[in-house]
Design a protein around this motif. Structure first.
Motif, PDB file in Angstrom:
ATOM      1  N   THR A   1       0.831  -1.206   0.000  1.00  0.00           N
ATOM      2  CA  THR A   1       0.000   0.000   0.000  1.00  0.00           C
ATOM      3  C   THR A   1       0.866   1.256   0.000  1.00  0.00           C
ATOM      4  O   THR A   1       0.556   2.239  -0.685  1.00  0.00           O
ATOM      5  CB  THR A   1      -0.939   0.007   1.211  1.00  0.00           C
ATOM      6  N   ALA A   2       1.946   1.245   0.754  1.00  0.00           N
ATOM      7  CA  ALA A   2       2.868   2.385   0.737  1.00  0.00           C
ATOM      8  C   ALA A   2       3.429   2.601  -0.663  1.00  0.00           C
ATOM      9  O   ALA A   2       3.587   3.747  -1.116  1.00  0.00           O
ATOM     10  CB  ALA A   2       3.996   2.168   1.741  1.00  0.00           C
ATOM     11  N   TYR A   3       3.728   1.508  -1.368  1.00  0.00           N
ATOM     12  CA  TYR A   3       4.189   1.617  -2.761  1.00  0.00           C
ATOM     13  C   TYR A   3       3.097   2.213  -3.641  1.00  0.00           C
ATOM     14  O   TYR A   3       3.366   3.078  -4.485  1.00  0.00           O
ATOM     15  CB  TYR A   3       4.610   0.249  -3.286  1.00  0.00           C
ATOM     16  N   HIS A   4       1.844   1.750  -3.452  1.00  0.00           N
ATOM     17  CA  HIS A   4       0.732   2.321  -4.214  1.00  0.00           C
ATOM     18  C   HIS A   4       0.654   3.826  -4.003  1.00  0.00           C
ATOM     19  O   HIS A   4       0.459   4.593  -4.956  1.00  0.00           O
ATOM     20  CB  HIS A   4      -0.591   1.682  -3.778  1.00  0.00           C
ATOM     21  N   PHE A   5       0.776   4.274  -2.764  1.00  0.00           N
ATOM     22  CA  PHE A   5       0.645   5.695  -2.467  1.00  0.00           C
ATOM     23  C   PHE A   5       1.786   6.498  -3.107  1.00  0.00           C
ATOM     24  O   PHE A   5       1.575   7.595  -3.626  1.00  0.00           O
ATOM     25  CB  PHE A   5       0.608   5.924  -0.961  1.00  0.00           C
ATOM     26  N   ARG A   6       2.998   5.971  -3.065  1.00  0.00           N
ATOM     27  CA  ARG A   6       4.109   6.672  -3.718  1.00  0.00           C
ATOM     28  C   ARG A   6       3.883   6.770  -5.219  1.00  0.00           C
ATOM     29  O   ARG A   6       4.142   7.808  -5.840  1.00  0.00           O
ATOM     30  CB  ARG A   6       5.433   5.949  -3.425  1.00  0.00           C
ATOM     31  N   SER A   7       3.379   5.692  -5.816  1.00  0.00           N
ATOM     32  CA  SER A   7       3.125   5.693  -7.253  1.00  0.00           C
ATOM     33  C   SER A   7       1.999   6.656  -7.612  1.00  0.00           C
ATOM     34  O   SER A   7       2.085   7.389  -8.609  1.00  0.00           O
ATOM     35  CB  SER A   7       2.777   4.276  -7.725  1.00  0.00           C
ATOM     36  N   MET A   8       0.919   6.662  -6.813  1.00  0.00           N
ATOM     37  CA  MET A   8      -0.188   7.581  -7.077  1.00  0.00           C
ATOM     38  C   MET A   8       0.240   9.030  -6.939  1.00  0.00           C
ATOM     39  O   MET A   8      -0.203   9.895  -7.701  1.00  0.00           O
ATOM     40  CB  MET A   8      -1.354   7.286  -6.134  1.00  0.00           C
ATOM     41  N   PHE A   9       1.088   9.300  -5.966  1.00  0.00           N
ATOM     42  CA  PHE A   9       1.590  10.655  -5.757  1.00  0.00           C
ATOM     43  C   PHE A   9       2.336  11.133  -7.003  1.00  0.00           C
ATOM     44  O   PHE A   9       2.095  12.238  -7.508  1.00  0.00           O
ATOM     45  CB  PHE A   9       2.516  10.646  -4.538  1.00  0.00           C
ATOM     46  N   ALA A  10       3.222  10.290  -7.535  1.00  0.00           N
ATOM     47  CA  ALA A  10       3.965  10.637  -8.746  1.00  0.00           C
ATOM     48  C   ALA A  10       3.054  10.726  -9.957  1.00  0.00           C
ATOM     49  O   ALA A  10       3.192  11.628 -10.797  1.00  0.00           O
ATOM     50  CB  ALA A  10       5.074   9.609  -8.986  1.00  0.00           C
TER      51      ALA A  10
END
Length: 316
Positions: free
Chosen positions: A94-103
């Motif tokens: 989920t943390a990876y998802h959030f970093r990807s969505m942010f970018a």
């Protein structure tokens, strides 16, 4: 009535059991989901139906207006390597998802495009009742990992009501109404250093005219908004309706204009940032209730690691 053909929301929209079994479904009841208040719950139900191509009330312009940006929904092997299974993996992914969505949201804003959200790989169901440490409800047919709906990770209403960001649901590009539109062109952008498993697979591209299949745009990590626009224009891809990026966690580094950068950071993460922010990437209310010492249940909120604010001064 057979539950596999007259289904409740979790069975069809989360567990996707009828789809796995190839059953002909006649009725889908949206049932519960996660949202703040009645409007939030209604938005979540609508979004779940959209994700599965069952919401028919959107106008034709919803599928044809503007240009779109999509990115890989594949979790790189290195993200999960060495992480304990179950909820620790769910937190990491989920943390990876959030970093990807942010970018992705930053790039979409920089390029003037609508962000198409991916199907999120999740390793833990979400429910009000105790589901930890096993990550599924009792007697559930859910198979882990699974593709979770948007309301499992985000407050849907914040995204769909915002006039600061334009988004489309997971599954948008495979919706028959989009596929029946005149939009056929697509371009591939590969971020240098991105894991190969995040590159677009040929089977995903069969229905499209990929305008740069023989010469994909290779993207140097760490671009600011001005550099991003210049790269797309110089590659002759500005008018291509759909840009598909590989993993883009490191593709973007900030906005040149400090005010624009601050507004974006606050929109996505709130004024304070971190896992206690109140932006679009809001994770304060996730999870369930554990057994209380004197009987009943008590809240057991869980938060996730959030991206850091963009700072264009850190760009190369």
């Amino acid at each position: 009535l057979p539950a596999g053909q007259f289904t409740h929301g979790h069975l069809y929209l989360v567990s996707e059991v009828p789809q796995r079994l190839g059953l002909e479904v006649f009725v889908v009841h949206a049932t519960y989901q996660f949202g703040n208040g009645r409007r939030g719950q209604a938005a979540g139900k609508k979004q779940r139906l959209r994700e599965h191509g069952l919401w028919m009330a959107d106008p034709d312009e919803y599928f044809t207006r503007g240009k779109f940006l999509v990115y890989s929904d594949v979790i790189p092997y290195e993200v999960k390597q060495g992480v304990l299974p179950g909820f620790p993996t769910h937190q990491t992914v989920t943390a990876y998802h959030f970093r990807s969505m942010f970018a992705a949201a930053a790039l979409a804003q920089a390029l003037g495009r609508t962000l198409v959200l991916p199907r999120w790989e999740c390793h833990c169901d979400r429910h009000w009742t105790p589901i930890l440490p096993g990550c599924i409800m009792a007697n559930s047919d859910l198979k882990l990992p699974f593709h979770c709906p948007m309301d499992h990770l985000l407050e849907v209403l914040l995204w769909t009501d915002s006039d600061k960001i334009s988004v489309r649901e997971p599954g948008f590009l495979t919706n028959p109404r989009f596929l029946n539109s005149n939009i056929t062109d697509r371009a591939i952008v590969v971020v240098n250093g991105a894991p190969r498993e995040t590159f677009p697979a040929p089977s995903q591209l069969d229905k499209w005219k990929v305008v740069n299949m023989a010469n994909p745009l290779f993207w140097e990590p760490g671009a600011n908004d001005q550099q991003a626009r210049q790269r797309i224009i110089q590659a002759g891809l500005d008018d291509v309706p759909v840009l598909e990026f590989s993993s883009l966690e490191k593709a973007f580094c900030g906005f040149v204009d400090s005010k624009t950068e601050r507004q974006f950071n606050h929109l996505m993460l709130g004024a304070t940032g971190g896992d206690r922010g109140n932006g679009l990437l809001n994770s304060l209310s996730w999870c369930c209730r554990n057994a209380a010492p004197k009987g009943g249940y008590q809240p057991s909120p869980v938060s996730f690691s959030m991206p850091k604010f963009y700072n264009h001064n850190m760009c190369k």
